[in-house]
Design a protein around this motif. Structure first.
Motif, PDB file in Angstrom:
ATOM      1  N   ALA A  81       0.858  -1.187   0.000  1.00  0.00           N
ATOM      2  CA  ALA A  81       0.000   0.000   0.000  1.00  0.00           C
ATOM      3  C   ALA A  81       0.888   1.229   0.000  1.00  0.00           C
ATOM      4  O   ALA A  81       1.920   1.264   0.678  1.00  0.00           O
ATOM      5  N   GLY A  82       0.487   2.240  -0.774  1.00  0.00           N
ATOM      6  CA  GLY A  82       1.338   3.416  -0.859  1.00  0.00           C
ATOM      7  C   GLY A  82       0.604   4.659  -1.296  1.00  0.00           C
ATOM      8  O   GLY A  82      -0.624   4.671  -1.466  1.00  0.00           O
ATOM      9  N   LEU A  83       1.406   5.690  -1.503  1.00  0.00           N
ATOM     10  CA  LEU A  83       0.920   7.005  -1.893  1.00  0.00           C
ATOM     11  C   LEU A  83       1.683   7.450  -3.130  1.00  0.00           C
ATOM     12  O   LEU A  83       2.915   7.477  -3.117  1.00  0.00           O
ATOM     13  N   ALA A  84       0.936   7.771  -4.195  1.00  0.00           N
ATOM     14  CA  ALA A  84       1.559   8.233  -5.441  1.00  0.00           C
ATOM     15  C   ALA A  84       1.520   9.761  -5.475  1.00  0.00           C
ATOM     16  O   ALA A  84       0.472  10.364  -5.256  1.00  0.00           O
ATOM     17  N   VAL A  85       2.687  10.355  -5.719  1.00  0.00           N
ATOM     18  CA  VAL A  85       2.797  11.804  -5.844  1.00  0.00           C
ATOM     19  C   VAL A  85       3.613  12.073  -7.102  1.00  0.00           C
ATOM     20  O   VAL A  85       4.793  11.743  -7.152  1.00  0.00           O
ATOM     21  N   ASP A  86       2.952  12.648  -8.116  1.00  0.00           N
ATOM     22  CA  ASP A  86       3.612  12.906  -9.395  1.00  0.00           C
ATOM     23  C   ASP A  86       4.178  11.589  -9.939  1.00  0.00           C
ATOM     24  O   ASP A  86       3.441  10.630 -10.112  1.00  0.00           O
ATOM     25  N   ARG A  87       5.490  11.481 -10.154  1.00  0.00           N
ATOM     26  CA  ARG A  87       6.094  10.240 -10.666  1.00  0.00           C
ATOM     27  C   ARG A  87       6.595   9.325  -9.544  1.00  0.00           C
ATOM     28  O   ARG A  87       7.192   8.293  -9.808  1.00  0.00           O
ATOM     29  N   TRP A  88       6.413   9.718  -8.295  1.00  0.00           N
ATOM     30  CA  TRP A  88       6.912   8.967  -7.144  1.00  0.00           C
ATOM     31  C   TRP A  88       5.836   8.084  -6.533  1.00  0.00           C
ATOM     32  O   TRP A  88       4.673   8.447  -6.502  1.00  0.00           O
ATOM     33  N   LEU A  89       6.260   6.932  -6.010  1.00  0.00           N
ATOM     34  CA  LEU A  89       5.386   6.064  -5.214  1.00  0.00           C
ATOM     35  C   LEU A  89       6.151   5.711  -3.947  1.00  0.00           C
ATOM     36  O   LEU A  89       7.248   5.143  -4.004  1.00  0.00           O
ATOM     37  N   ILE A  90       5.584   6.082  -2.801  1.00  0.00           N
ATOM     38  CA  ILE A  90       6.162   5.721  -1.503  1.00  0.00           C
ATOM     39  C   ILE A  90       5.235   4.664  -0.923  1.00  0.00           C
ATOM     40  O   ILE A  90       4.016   4.865  -0.885  1.00  0.00           O
ATOM     41  N   TYR A  91       5.785   3.514  -0.499  1.00  0.00           N
ATOM     42  CA  TYR A  91       4.914   2.408  -0.096  1.00  0.00           C
ATOM     43  C   TYR A  91       5.471   1.609   1.077  1.00  0.00           C
ATOM     44  O   TYR A  91       6.667   1.624   1.366  1.00  0.00           O
ATOM     45  N   GLY A  92       4.562   0.908   1.722  1.00  0.00           N
ATOM     46  CA  GLY A  92       4.901  -0.095   2.722  1.00  0.00           C
ATOM     47  C   GLY A  92       4.528  -1.446   2.158  1.00  0.00           C
ATOM     48  O   GLY A  92       3.612  -1.558   1.334  1.00  0.00           O
ATOM     49  N   VAL A  93       5.242  -2.481   2.589  1.00  0.00           N
ATOM     50  CA  VAL A  93       5.022  -3.816   2.055  1.00  0.00           C
ATOM     51  C   VAL A  93       5.261  -4.828   3.164  1.00  0.00           C
ATOM     52  O   VAL A  93       6.091  -4.606   4.049  1.00  0.00           O
ATOM     53  N   GLY A  94       4.495  -5.914   3.152  1.00  0.00           N
ATOM     54  CA  GLY A  94       4.713  -6.937   4.167  1.00  0.00           C
ATOM     55  C   GLY A  94       3.980  -8.209   3.817  1.00  0.00           C
ATOM     56  O   GLY A  94       3.000  -8.177   3.066  1.00  0.00           O
ATOM     57  N   GLY A  95       4.462  -9.322   4.348  1.00  0.00           N
ATOM     58  CA  GLY A  95       3.794 -10.582   4.061  1.00  0.00           C
ATOM     59  C   GLY A  95       4.521 -11.787   4.602  1.00  0.00           C
ATOM     60  O   GLY A  95       5.285 -11.704   5.562  1.00  0.00           O
ATOM     61  N   VAL A  96       4.293 -12.915   3.931  1.00  0.00           N
ATOM     62  CA  VAL A  96       4.877 -14.196   4.318  1.00  0.00           C
ATOM     63  C   VAL A  96       6.186 -14.383   3.552  1.00  0.00           C
ATOM     64  O   VAL A  96       6.241 -14.131   2.345  1.00  0.00           O
ATOM     65  N   ALA A  97       7.232 -14.825   4.260  1.00  0.00           N
ATOM     66  CA  ALA A  97       8.549 -15.003   3.644  1.00  0.00           C
ATOM     67  C   ALA A  97       8.962 -16.472   3.684  1.00  0.00           C
ATOM     68  O   ALA A  97       8.574 -17.212   4.589  1.00  0.00           O
ATOM     69  N   PHE A  98       9.746 -16.862   2.685  1.00  0.00           N
ATOM     70  CA  PHE A  98      10.262 -18.222   2.570  1.00  0.00           C
ATOM     71  C   PHE A  98      11.751 -18.137   2.239  1.00  0.00           C
ATOM     72  O   PHE A  98      12.166 -17.206   1.557  1.00  0.00           O
ATOM     73  N   ALA A  99      12.540 -19.109   2.703  1.00  0.00           N
ATOM     74  CA  ALA A  99      13.964 -19.115   2.372  1.00  0.00           C
ATOM     75  C   ALA A  99      14.509 -20.529   2.415  1.00  0.00           C
ATOM     76  O   ALA A  99      14.066 -21.351   3.216  1.00  0.00           O
ATOM     77  N   GLY A 100      15.471 -20.803   1.558  1.00  0.00           N
ATOM     78  CA  GLY A 100      16.236 -22.047   1.608  1.00  0.00           C
ATOM     79  C   GLY A 100      17.436 -21.792   2.501  1.00  0.00           C
ATOM     80  O   GLY A 100      18.324 -21.014   2.147  1.00  0.00           O
ATOM     81  N   ILE A 101      17.440 -22.412   3.686  1.00  0.00           N
ATOM     82  CA  ILE A 101      18.451 -22.126   4.702  1.00  0.00           C
ATOM     83  C   ILE A 101      19.300 -23.371   4.934  1.00  0.00           C
ATOM     84  O   ILE A 101      18.775 -24.431   5.274  1.00  0.00           O
TER      85      ILE A 101
END
Length: 163
Positions: free
Chosen positions: A67-87
């Motif tokens: 989710a974010g905020l668009a201003v002119d050509r810029w997009l400032i956003y936050g992001v989050g979710g489920v992560a996976f990794a080969g460890i």
């Protein structure tokens, strides 16, 4: 073996790709993003001479809400979710060693900024925090069982093509 505690520095890099579906309502932007990266991120600790333990992240990915905020050509956003990794978890004692790889799951949260160079080309930067929780590793005899608590801070740059 005896319990041990070590907090080695985790460092390395990653390269990969992402797909995102974003919808804009006035200046508000919401959507979903999925990412998959090949990684070479590792950490090791010397417990005593000739006894080293290691952790390596071979790949990492995530499925996120954005989710974010668009201003002119810029997009400032936050992001989050489920992560996976080969460890991969490893230990080397006096020249004999073992390594075991498993898929870890956890969560991620972060923020970023994108800039539209044109109507199709977007460049950006993103900070992410990943937490894969505590996982117990039972290892062969002569090696040290351990609880591994893996957390990552990443900084990435992106190049996107918008359809």
């Amino acid at each position: 073996g005896e319990p041990f505690a070590a907090s080695p520095d985790v460092d390395g890099g990653f390269v990969g790709g992402h797909v995102a579906g974003l919808w804009q309502f006035n200046q508000a932007v919401i959507g979903a993003r999925a990412e998959l990266n090949y990684a070479s991120i590792d950490a090791s600790a010397l417990l005593d001479p000739g006894n080293a333990v290691g952790t390596e992240v071979k790949w990492l990915g995530s499925i996120n809400a954005e989710a974010g905020l668009a201003v002119d050509r810029w997009l400032i956003y936050g992001v989050g979710g489920v992560a996976f990794a080969g460890i991969e978890t490893s230990q080397d004692v006096g020249g004999s060693g073992f390594a075991k790889t498993r898929t870890g799951t956890g969560w991620t949260i972060g923020a970023g900024v994108d800039y539209a160079l044109s109507s199709n080309i977007v460049v950006g930067a993103q900070y992410r925090y990943y937490d894969f929780g505590k996982e117990h590793f039972d290892v062969p005899d002569d090696f040290s069982d351990r609880d591994q608590d893996l957390k990552l801070h990443t900084l990435g740059v992106s190049f996107s093509y918008k359809f």
